[in-house]
Design an enzyme around this catalytic site. Sequence first.
Site, short mmCIF file in Angstrom:
data_model
loop_
_atom_site.label_atom_id
_atom_site.label_comp_id
_atom_site.label_asym_id
_atom_site.label_seq_id
_atom_site.Cartn_x
_atom_site.Cartn_y
_atom_site.Cartn_z
N GLY A 63 -47.55 -28.23 40.64
CA GLY A 63 -46.61 -27.23 40.12
C GLY A 63 -46.90 -26.93 38.66
CE LYS A 73 -38.34 -43.44 24.79
NZ LYS A 73 -39.13 -43.64 23.55
N GLY A 74 -40.14 -40.51 31.08
CA GLY A 74 -40.87 -39.41 31.71
C GLY A 74 -42.31 -39.34 31.25
CD GLN A 124 -46.39 -37.92 36.22
OE1 GLN A 124 -45.91 -39.05 36.29
NE2 GLN A 124 -45.66 -36.84 36.24
NE ARG A 137 -36.87 -50.89 33.87
CZ ARG A 137 -35.84 -50.96 34.70
NH1 ARG A 137 -34.94 -50.00 34.73
NH2 ARG A 137 -35.71 -52.00 35.48
CD GLU A 145 -43.83 -31.64 30.95
OE1 GLU A 145 -43.09 -31.75 31.94
OE2 GLU A 145 -44.55 -30.65 30.78
#
Lengths: 709, 202
Positions: A243, A665-666, A603, A593, A669
């Site tokens: 995506g 936190k992700g 990723q 984490r 990006e």
Amino acid sequence: MTTTTEATRLAGAVGVAHTRVEGLDKVTGAARYAAEHHFTELAHGWMVLSTVARGRITAIDSAPVEAMPGVLAVLHHENAPHLAEASGFFGPDPTVQVLQNDRVPHVGWPVALVVAETPEQAREAAESLVVHYEQEPHDTVFRAGHPDTYTPGDDEDDSVEISKGDMEAELAASAVVVDEWYTTPEEHHNAMEPHGAIARWEDGRLEVIDTTQGAFATAQDLAALLSLDPSSVRVVSEHVGGGFGSKGLVRPHSVLAAMAATVVHRPVRVVMTRRQVFSLVGHRPATAQRMRLGAHADGRLRALDHQASSYTSRVMEYVESSAAISRVLYGADAHHTVNRVVPLDVPTPRWMRAPGEAPGSFAVESAMDELAERCGVDPVALRIRNEPAVGPVSGLPFSSRSTVACFEEGARRFGWAERDPRPAVRREGRWLLGTGVAAATYTAGVVPSTASVTAEAGGDFTVRITAADIGTGARTALVQIAADALEVPVDRIRMRIADSDFGQAMLAGGSTGTRSWAHAIVAAVAELRAVLVPGMEIPADGITVRGNSLDAVRGLAKLERHSFGAQFAEAAVDIATGEVRVRRMLGMFAAGRVVNPLTARSQLVGGMVWGLSMALHEEAHRDAASGGLVGGDLAGYHIAANADVPLIEADWVDEVDPHDPTGIKGLGEIGIVGAAAAVANAVWHATGVRHRQLPIRPDRVLAAAAERG
Amino acid sequence: MALATSSTITLHVNGERRTLPVDHRTTLLDALRDHLELTGSKKGCDHGQCGACTVLIDGRRAVSCLQFAVAAEGREVTTIEGVADGDTLHPVQQAFIDLDGYQCGYCTPGQICSAIAVIEEHAAGWPSAATEDVRPEAGAPPLDADEIRERMSGNLCRCGAYVSIVQAVARAAEAAQGESAQDKSAQGGDLAGAEAGTAVTA
Ligand code: FES
Ligand code: FES
């Protein structure tokens, strides 16, 4: 079966590497993506896109096309179903107001949809359709200082321009000043799966199988557009072939499929061709960024001025907020950041992986490298020296910030200490060699979401949440999170995702997905605990509760919340051909984490591949005369191929974020942020020439070398 | 009289004979996906630019979007649905799972079909653009990371899974040939640490 959730405390699943839940389906071809579902009576829609950049449709010769074999309908602005205007998950979205009027705002705008029995018939008919236009003069050329440039936002909105201190005075007083322009080109996501949807009416409901990062938002938007009750639209997106922002919100193919299914009373599939993807799903606009840095002789910043401009379309305002990253990375006595835009007759740019931060980091992190060079300070030391204690603009504390640890550990692993700072002094045959570094950061966001958990009679737990796994590994990560929340082994969790009937949840975007969904699952599990009593009997259909993370998310303290990282790259530059080869990359990140180290690494490395690709390859060419793209396909727009990519390593420093119960936190990006700057800085170190214009193409390398003599 | 625009053809796919009517313009890829419901072969571009539609035709890899279904009559077509041996995955499939050689999975069937062919092409002594010594008497080059990268470059992966794809192909080649992929160390001991733990079932 009696409940056992409290009985045993197991070693946590989070933090342990797990292969993907859907791995077997993906390697055997069993995983079905949106356009791959079969229905009897399935009809096929083929879009007709405008060939002019600005004007209006004067006539559509649909009669001969309607008479072609297999053609069921030709939808256009004079006969298409009406769409309600004020819809859009994040406000009105004019980019999906297709077939509503005769205006043509750019090349590649949908002007008709041909529906036929087979894809071959639909395509032939669509390509035969003659559309007459009245053309108007267009402007599709972006450049810094374009006279139509404006600063978006209003007095209430301080996000577009923020300044503090006396910029000119600080610059004048600075021992060292860098004042340069950096540019990045138009870039396209190109998820491998082109956008496609199948829409059908089933028992009075509109059912859409779509390729979307957010099934809930897409369902809401389709309902609003078609003036339907929200509960009468269902969108599912079980598997999504990438995506990167391009499938973030409803896109024209889904709207057209829904319109066509309504008109022909049959299931309709609409799939974009690769070329259509280039004009209908958003892209990253070109940017021109002026960086002014003023520093003390030792490199400590006194002034930071980041003025970014990019373009938007005339359909909808989109602001690429390239300067925002400078509000997080560095403090200075005088600090000014602004994002400006100029409207052009082009397709609407939208979020693309690390929107803002990706091009913004190229500018600020290239400029920091130039500052290091001029001050004679090591680039790693310069960044550590300018590490802010609190948010440089907000003054708020950081929830956690481990940039220094990333730089130190990264430098150790990369062998930075042995680096000779002088440029253009290492040569291996026809190759000049160099290394470069850059900082990375991305916002750690969270959005309230809902989930349900069912305690099944057999002892398993079923979690339902409108999450999407677009390749991130979210499905697997959520199994791990749910297992830990329920304190059961992972094999007792059944994870069901990507169905709008599961209720509101954040879409997979902005690195907020896993964190937002984790909050919702934790909330649902808390609800379940409240109703489950140890030893109680579970009825045959289980016990289901819903959880909502609204309170938990609202209760989070207002802090600067971001992930951080340090990017290292080694480049080799061919002095004969100008070719740049990246020899190795290392990214050290601090992202709270890490749920699943296996997929997290994939990723992050994937993001770094994007950075390499951005540095060296990606560039869409828009022809000023026609306003359209030249070579808008995968042959004309080069994305990094296997042979372009060396061994890339990504790792992370342990980081506990005490200010978020999930600690997440992700990661979506941050891998791309700073990566292109690290490569560009390595090219400077190899050759002694600065490349402030991306991509660093062979002809630019040769031209720059020739200019330098 | 108008010329016929469709025919009934028989395709040999994954060891089965399948008879179907097709429009003459139908590509092999669309015949597989739309007519035979073998949707494992993916469409990334429909123009021979991405490799997502790669299948094996008479044992050789080919992009199925660039040929017509009618032209595939009489050929043996193997798709991703046919590469496993019953319930036992092909070593390339297993390596993709274990080493996370994918993300969204959309390029994956094409990558796996290509990798299977790469291993066979290499075993048969075929050189690539990365091969230093291409004289026939030099024999097969070691299937190191650079050879794999070059040979796998017809398959784009926008998720950027190349690093683990290369590792997965190297591991499968090792298993298939019982010989060590020579550049294992160059592929990074650290990253091999990314290997999977237990499989999650859900
Ligand atoms: S779909 Fe065949 S090469 Fe892209
Ligand atoms: S795994 Fe997504 S394109 Fe390769």
